[in-house]
Scaffold this motif. Structure first.
Motif, PDB file in Angstrom:
ATOM      1  N   THR A 113      -7.298   6.795 -12.277  1.00  0.00           N
ATOM      2  CA  THR A 113      -6.289   5.831 -11.849  1.00  0.00           C
ATOM      3  C   THR A 113      -6.341   4.614 -12.769  1.00  0.00           C
ATOM      4  N   THR A 128       0.839  -1.195   0.000  1.00  0.00           N
ATOM      5  CA  THR A 128       0.000   0.000   0.000  1.00  0.00           C
ATOM      6  C   THR A 128       0.873   1.243   0.000  1.00  0.00           C
ATOM      7  N   TYR A 171      -2.379   7.012  -7.917  1.00  0.00           N
ATOM      8  CA  TYR A 171      -2.889   7.965  -6.938  1.00  0.00           C
ATOM      9  C   TYR A 171      -1.871   9.084  -6.715  1.00  0.00           C
ATOM     10  N   ARG A 198      -0.185   3.517  -4.852  1.00  0.00           N
ATOM     11  CA  ARG A 198      -0.684   2.271  -5.445  1.00  0.00           C
ATOM     12  C   ARG A 198      -1.163   1.290  -4.371  1.00  0.00           C
ATOM     13  N   ARG A 208      -7.640   6.212  -1.732  1.00  0.00           N
ATOM     14  CA  ARG A 208      -6.926   4.945  -1.866  1.00  0.00           C
ATOM     15  C   ARG A 208      -7.284   3.996  -0.731  1.00  0.00           C
TER      16      ARG A 208
END
Length: 221
Positions: free
Chosen positions: A167, A82, A190, A86, A200
Motif C-alpha cells: 500500500t 475511511t 487497499y 483508503r 485497513r
C-alpha cells in the motif's frame, strides 16, 4: 511507522487511532501492552464513554470528568475518510513546524521516540526504509516516493508478515498559525476484499495510536 497488521500492532507498535490490539497489536507493536494480549480500547471509544458518563450521570465522580477535559483539550486528530481502499486522517501539531515534524518521520533518532524501536532509512526519493520491532520479529519495509522537507513525504508500505499487496502512504504538511503544522495522512491502495478491509481497520487504530504519541512528543519542552 507502525505496525498495522493482522499479526502485530503500528504500523502504525500498538494501537490507538482515535484511536495504530490483538488486531492493533497485530499491526502496531506497543511494548507496554503486548504481553496482555488484550485489544487496547481506542481513545475515541473511551472518549465517547466518558462523554456519555459526564452528560447522563450528573453525579459521576470527578476523575473521569477531568480525564474527559484532558482528552478534549488535546490537539485535533480526526479520521476524515475511511473508504474501502483508503484512509485519510488529519492531525494538528501546534508546537512543531512543518520542517521539524517532517524530521520526526525521517530522522532515525526522532522516529525512535514515537514509533519503531529500530530503524534504517535512506532519506531521499527512491531511498528505502526498514522499521523493526526486534523482540517481536516484526518488520515494516518500503521505499520513499516523495521527499520534500516540510511539504510532502510519500512511501510504500509492506509488513513482512502481511499477505496483502503493498500500500502507499502520503503525508502533507501545512503551516498553521503560531508556527504549528496540520498533517494530512493518506494511506491508500487497499484491495476491496474482506482481508484488506480487516487490515485497513487495524491500520486505522495503529495510525491513531502513533499519531497521538507523535503529538505528545510535540508537547514536550
Amino acid at each position: 511507522m507502525f505496525r498495522l497488521s493482522n499479526r502485530a500492532g503500528i504500523a502504525v507498535g500498538n494501537r490507538d487511532l482515535g484511536a495504530g490490539c490483538k488486531g492493533y497489536q497485530q499491526s502496531y507493536p506497543n511494548n507496554s501492552q503486548r504481553a496482555s494480549g488484550t485489544p487496547l480500547p481506542t481513545k475515541l471509544n473511551r472518549l465517547f464513554r466518558l462523554y456519555s458518563t459526564r452528560r447522563n450521570t450528573p453525579n459521576a465522580n470527578a476523575k473521569p470528568r477531568r480525564f474527559l477535559d484532558m482528552e478534549m483539550s488535546r490537539p485535533n486528530l480526526e479520521l476524515v475518510e475511511t473508504a474501502r481502499d483508503r484512509i485519510t486522517i488529519v492531525a494538528d501539531f501546534p508546537h512543531l513546524s512543518p520542517a521539524l515534524l517532517f524530521d520526526y518521520w525521517t530522522s532515525i533518532d526522532l522516529l525512535k521516540k514515537w514509533w519503531p524501536p529500530a530503524a534504517e532509512l535512506q532519506p531521499k526519493v527512491g531511498g528505502t526504509y526498514h522499521f523493526s520491532w526486534p523482540k517481536q520479529d516484526w518488520h515494516l519495509r518500503g521505499k520513499f516516493t516523495m521527499f520534500d522537507r516540510g511539504k510532502t513525504l510519500g512511501f510504500t508500505w509492506k509488513w513482512d508478515h502481511e499477505s496483502i499487496d503493498v500500500t502507499r502512504v502520503t503525508l502533507l504538511f501545512h503551516s498553521i498559525p503560531n508556527g504549528g503544522t496540520k498533517l494530512t495522512l493518506l494511506h491508500e491502495g487497499y484491495a476491496k476484499n474482506s482481508e484488506a478491509k480487516k487490515t485497513r481497520d487495524e491500520h486505522i487504530e495503529g495510525w491513531t495510536f502513533f499519531l497521538r504519541k507523535l503529538q505528545e512528543q510535540g508537547q514536550e519542552p
